[in-house]
Design a protein around this motif. Structure first.
Motif, PDB file in Angstrom:
ATOM      1  N   LEU A 228      89.054  42.948  34.023  1.00 54.36           N
ATOM      2  CA  LEU A 228      89.732  43.133  32.734  1.00 54.36           C
ATOM      3  C   LEU A 228      90.586  41.919  32.406  1.00 54.36           C
ATOM      4  N   ARG A 229      89.935  40.817  32.299  1.00 53.71           N
ATOM      5  CA  ARG A 229      90.616  39.579  31.939  1.00 53.71           C
ATOM      6  C   ARG A 229      89.595  38.691  31.231  1.00 53.71           C
ATOM      7  N   GLY A 230      90.052  37.592  30.722  1.00 52.12           N
ATOM      8  CA  GLY A 230      89.143  36.625  30.127  1.00 52.12           C
ATOM      9  C   GLY A 230      88.302  37.207  29.012  1.00 52.12           C
ATOM     10  N   GLU A 231      87.004  36.959  29.068  1.00 53.31           N
ATOM     11  CA  GLU A 231      86.081  37.332  27.999  1.00 53.31           C
ATOM     12  C   GLU A 231      86.008  38.853  27.808  1.00 53.31           C
ATOM     13  N   VAL A 232      85.978  39.587  28.923  1.00 61.31           N
ATOM     14  CA  VAL A 232      85.895  41.045  28.807  1.00 61.31           C
ATOM     15  C   VAL A 232      87.119  41.585  28.079  1.00 61.31           C
ATOM     16  N   LEU A 233      88.300  41.123  28.447  1.00 62.60           N
ATOM     17  CA  LEU A 233      89.537  41.606  27.817  1.00 62.60           C
ATOM     18  C   LEU A 233      89.567  41.239  26.334  1.00 62.60           C
ATOM     19  N   ALA A 234      89.163  40.012  26.035  1.00 62.46           N
ATOM     20  CA  ALA A 234      89.183  39.569  24.636  1.00 62.46           C
ATOM     21  C   ALA A 234      88.243  40.407  23.777  1.00 62.46           C
ATOM     22  N   ARG A 235      87.034  40.640  24.275  1.00 64.75           N
ATOM     23  CA  ARG A 235      86.067  41.428  23.485  1.00 64.75           C
ATOM     24  C   ARG A 235      86.515  42.883  23.341  1.00 64.75           C
ATOM     25  N   TRP A 236      87.132  43.429  24.378  1.00 63.81           N
ATOM     26  CA  TRP A 236      87.647  44.805  24.305  1.00 63.81           C
ATOM     27  C   TRP A 236      88.756  44.900  23.259  1.00 63.81           C
ATOM     28  N   GLN A 237      89.639  43.910  23.241  1.00 64.76           N
ATOM     29  CA  GLN A 237      90.720  43.908  22.259  1.00 64.76           C
ATOM     30  C   GLN A 237      90.161  43.837  20.847  1.00 64.76           C
ATOM     31  N   GLU A 238      89.128  43.051  20.660  1.00 67.48           N
ATOM     32  CA  GLU A 238      88.508  42.978  19.334  1.00 67.48           C
ATOM     33  C   GLU A 238      87.938  44.331  18.934  1.00 67.48           C
ATOM     34  N   PHE A 239      87.410  45.025  19.946  1.00 64.96           N
ATOM     35  CA  PHE A 239      86.735  46.294  19.657  1.00 64.96           C
ATOM     36  C   PHE A 239      87.701  47.406  19.265  1.00 64.96           C
TER      37      PHE A 239
ATOM     38  N   VAL B 136      78.107  42.785  26.606  1.00 67.30           N
ATOM     39  CA  VAL B 136      77.607  41.482  27.070  1.00 67.30           C
ATOM     40  C   VAL B 136      78.634  40.804  27.965  1.00 67.30           C
ATOM     41  N   ALA B 137      79.906  40.899  27.576  1.00 66.80           N
ATOM     42  CA  ALA B 137      80.956  40.272  28.394  1.00 66.80           C
ATOM     43  C   ALA B 137      81.037  40.939  29.767  1.00 66.80           C
ATOM     44  N   VAL B 138      80.940  42.281  29.788  1.00 67.00           N
ATOM     45  CA  VAL B 138      80.947  42.992  31.064  1.00 67.00           C
ATOM     46  C   VAL B 138      79.755  42.564  31.910  1.00 67.00           C
ATOM     47  N   GLU B 139      78.599  42.473  31.275  1.00 64.50           N
ATOM     48  CA  GLU B 139      77.392  42.062  31.997  1.00 64.50           C
ATOM     49  C   GLU B 139      77.580  40.682  32.620  1.00 64.50           C
TER      50      GLU B 139
ATOM     51  N   LEU C  33      80.224  40.782  35.554  1.00 57.11           N
ATOM     52  CA  LEU C  33      79.697  41.396  36.775  1.00 57.11           C
ATOM     53  C   LEU C  33      78.687  40.486  37.473  1.00 57.11           C
ATOM     54  N   GLU C  34      77.797  39.876  36.691  1.00 54.77           N
ATOM     55  CA  GLU C  34      76.808  38.972  37.281  1.00 54.77           C
ATOM     56  C   GLU C  34      77.499  37.825  38.012  1.00 54.77           C
ATOM     57  N   THR C  35      78.486  37.231  37.349  1.00 56.08           N
ATOM     58  CA  THR C  35      79.203  36.115  37.973  1.00 56.08           C
ATOM     59  C   THR C  35      79.899  36.562  39.253  1.00 56.08           C
ATOM     60  N   LEU C  36      80.521  37.731  39.210  1.00 59.74           N
ATOM     61  CA  LEU C  36      81.212  38.260  40.388  1.00 59.74           C
ATOM     62  C   LEU C  36      80.245  38.452  41.554  1.00 59.74           C
ATOM     63  N   ILE C  37      79.102  39.045  41.285  1.00 56.71           N
ATOM     64  CA  ILE C  37      78.106  39.291  42.332  1.00 56.71           C
ATOM     65  C   ILE C  37      77.591  37.977  42.896  1.00 56.71           C
ATOM     66  N   LEU C  38      77.258  37.038  42.023  1.00 58.37           N
ATOM     67  CA  LEU C  38      76.724  35.746  42.483  1.00 58.37           C
ATOM     68  C   LEU C  38      77.736  34.992  43.331  1.00 58.37           C
ATOM     69  N   GLU C  39      78.996  34.992  42.914  1.00 61.59           N
ATOM     70  CA  GLU C  39      80.029  34.279  43.668  1.00 61.59           C
ATOM     71  C   GLU C  39      80.154  34.835  45.084  1.00 61.59           C
ATOM     72  N   HIS C  40      80.183  36.142  45.201  1.00 63.85           N
ATOM     73  CA  HIS C  40      80.352  36.736  46.528  1.00 63.85           C
ATOM     74  C   HIS C  40      79.081  36.648  47.361  1.00 63.85           C
TER      75      HIS C  40
ATOM     76  N   VAL D  57      72.806  45.010  36.616  1.00 65.17           N
ATOM     77  CA  VAL D  57      73.957  45.281  35.760  1.00 65.17           C
ATOM     78  C   VAL D  57      73.514  46.011  34.486  1.00 65.17           C
ATOM     79  N   ARG D  58      72.408  45.559  33.911  1.00 66.64           N
ATOM     80  CA  ARG D  58      71.911  46.230  32.709  1.00 66.64           C
ATOM     81  C   ARG D  58      71.503  47.672  33.012  1.00 66.64           C
ATOM     82  N   ASP D  59      70.891  47.867  34.152  1.00 65.28           N
ATOM     83  CA  ASP D  59      70.521  49.234  34.541  1.00 65.28           C
ATOM     84  C   ASP D  59      71.772  50.099  34.718  1.00 65.28           C
ATOM     85  N   TRP D  60      72.804  49.500  35.290  1.00 64.35           N
ATOM     86  CA  TRP D  60      74.048  50.261  35.461  1.00 64.35           C
ATOM     87  C   TRP D  60      74.649  50.612  34.102  1.00 64.35           C
ATOM     88  N   GLN D  61      74.654  49.645  33.194  1.00 63.01           N
ATOM     89  CA  GLN D  61      75.187  49.917  31.868  1.00 63.01           C
ATOM     90  C   GLN D  61      74.381  51.007  31.165  1.00 63.01           C
TER      91      GLN D  61
END
Length: 585
Positions: A339-350, A387-390, A393-400, A444-448
């Motif tokens: 809940l930061r960065g792009e996800v937070l910004a898009r949620w606030q817009e929503f 899209v931001a959540v997707e 999550l992808e970035t988080l998984i790849l990093e770890h 991630v898309r399947d989860w969504q």
């Protein structure tokens, strides 16, 4: 006729011993030593030699104790082995090597009456039987000669110190199949190291050995023979007969004078004629071979245990690296990190905050209307949050996944067997797999989609929420994702307050639609679904390491199987009666 039926009632090695030896062979064949640990090469050789000796000599000999005594003539390059064999037979039955190294098949000379003992299913079963001269080292030339007394066979083996590896390997195999070693050396070669390595092995397993000092100048015979006798005594072979053959002319057929080999020939004939002495030689060598095999089996078992321990450590290192990655991803999806960065910004817009958030507690009905209108008019904003959540999550998984691959590789690189496995892996295991990004996107898309279906299914049962569902299934799904990421432990400062407020807003919105208990259930199911997909992705990454270990086919029970098989043979061996030393006189 079965193998067990070959074992007669007068055979001290009974059917139980034969069965135990067959099981020992099976345990040795089943044991694997695939990891590159210190000393593993010698243990692999040891294991192969033991299986070969069981198959080439011990098991066939236990089945046929009354077969002719096999005297294998072996020794140093140029010592005159073939000339000695020809001279003992009185005919040119084996060809001396003129050029070195000489590659040819071993030659077994036997009495015609004993030909039935040397079929393919008996001694040295891997060697093809032929009755002609050949250079094929995988063939055994059988030569029938009346000059060899019944009950005795003489086998001419390649040089034990040949520069040709196949010759050395075959020589070792043949000597391991001998009832009696006739070791031939010369004045020039008797102190060489390689022949003494073989003689040391003979002494260790109490094999019957006779030494022939060949091609010795007459004036040096006494001196060299005395020195050789002292060397034999110091190495546990003081009771081995020592014969000398003086250097001299050979006939046109390449034979030594009969007188030159009379002592050896007479000794062999006497041995062949005395069934008791012959049986004692066989018993001595066979018992020594079995005793040595069981002792060496424990060394192989230790090697297998070391392999299992090394494999376990490598597996634990890989497991630990990816277990940590899975936990880190799961924690990051629940502690507010997303809940930061792009996800937070898009949620606030929503959904925004401000007035909606301030009025939630006191004006629930009014807020509902405002939310309906807001969400109803913002389908594109909902998609942007998705899209931001997707992406997050992808970035988080790849990093770890990358971090786990680096940790696992580093731990494997610290161990020699791990280095070897990594080198043979066929890919760079220190990085995440190439298709992980694509797989993460799909997961991630399947989860969504799972979250969307949860919201749709839950809402379909509540008529009072039909209005919200009609206009805001996607929006409510986004809110549920935000609730899943709702904890703020990973955030600090103002960002924590904003994200926390946004999460509370999503929670209140969902509770207004579904009720607090249903929201808790939805959020719990969504978290579990995400955790399952994360684990599946990283388990597949982990499998790149663990599949390498699985392919080794190491079994923890193998070491115990080896020890148990060896102990069983020892128990049966102790029951047999040992005969006298047939060569002590």
């Amino acid at each position: 006729m079965t193998h067990l039926q070959h074992v007669g009632s007068d055979n001290p090695y009974d059917a139980q011993m034969l069965t135990a030896l067959v099981r020992l062979r099976g345990a040795l064949q089943h044991a694997v030593l695939p990891l590159e640990l210190p000393g593993v090469a010698s243990r692999r050789n040891e294991q192969r030699e033991m299986v070969d000796q069981l198959e080439d000599y011990v098991i066939p000999r236990v089945m046929t104790l009354d077969a002719p005594l096999l005297a294998v003539v072996g020794g140093s390059t140029g010592a005159g082995k073939s000339t000695l064999v020809n001279s003992l037979v009185g005919a040119r039955v084996t060809e001396p090597g003129v050029l070195r190294p000489t590659t040819r098949s071993p030659v077994l000379v036997h009495n015609p009456a004993d030909s039935g003992w040397f079929g393919q299913d008996r001694l040295l079963p891997d060697l093809e039987r032929v009755h002609r001269a050949t250079t094929d080292p995988k063939a055994l030339q059988l030569v029938a000669s009346d000059a060899v007394p019944p009950g005795l066979a003489i086998l001419d083996a390649p040089d034990v110190d040949s520069v040709e590896e196949s010759n050395r390997t075959l020589a070792a195999q043949l000597l391991a199949a001998a009832d009696l070693w006739i070791f031939v050396t010369s004045a020039a070669r008797y102190a060489d190291q390689v022949p003494w390595d073989f003689l040391r092995q003979a002494a260790e397993r109490s094999a019957a050995v006779a030494i022939v000092l060949d091609r010795t100048p007459p004036d040096a015979v006494d001196t060299v023979a005395a020195h050789l006798a002292r060397m034999l005594a110091s190495r546990g072979l003081k009771d081995s007969p020592l014969f000398t053959v003086r250097e001299g002319p050979v006939s046109a057929e390449g034979l030594l004078p009969a007188a030159a080999v009379a002592d050896i020939s007479g000794w062999l004939r006497d041995l062949a004629a005395d069934s008791g002495a012959r049986a004692a030689v066989v018993k001595q060598t066979l018992d020594g071979a079995i005793r040595t095999l069981t002792r060496r089996t424990h060394d192989v078992a230790d090697g297998v245990a070391e392999q299992v321990a090394a494999e376990r450590r490598l597996r634990e290192d890989a497991e630990r690296a990816y277990d940590r990655a899975i936990q880190d991803v799961v924690d990051a999806t629940a502690d507010g990190t997303l809940l930061r960065g792009e996800v937070l910004a898009r949620w606030q817009e929503f959904v925004g905050t401000g007035e909606l958030l301030r009025g939630l507690e006191t004006k629930v009905g009014w807020v509902r209307d405002r939310l309906v209108n807001a969400i109803k008019g913002k389908p594109q904003q909902a998609e942007r949050v998705t899209v931001a959540v997707e992406s997050g999550l992808e970035t988080l998984i790849l990093e770890h996944a990358e971090a786990a691959a680096e940790r696992a590789e580093a731990s494997w690189q610290s161990l020699a067997p791990g280095q070897a496995l990594l080198a043979d892996a066929g890919e760079d295991l220190g990085r995440a797999s190439r298709d992980l990004r694509r797989q993460a996107e799909r997961a991630v898309r399947d989860w969504q989609q799972d979250v969307l279906e949860m919201v749709r299914t839950e809402g379909a049962e509540k008529r009072s929420t039909a209005r919200f569902l009609a206009f805001g299934v996607n929006g409510l799904s986004v809110a549920l994702m935000v609730v899943v990421f709702s904890h703020t432990a990973g955030l600090t400062g103002a960002e924590a307050g904003i994200a926390g407020g946004s999460a509370v807003l999503g929670q209140k919105l969902l509770e207004a639609v579904f009720g607090d208990q249903a929201v808790r259930s939805l959020a719990d199911r969504a978290r579990r679904s995400l955790a399952v997909r994360v684990r599946s992705l990283l388990d597949a990454e982990r499998a790149r390491y663990t599949d390498l270990l699985d392919a080794l086919a190491l079994e923890g029970q193998s070491a115990d199987d080896l020890r148990n098989a060896a102990r069983r043979v020892d128990d049966l061996r102790y029951r047999s009666v040992r005969g006298p030393d047939p060569l002590s006189d």
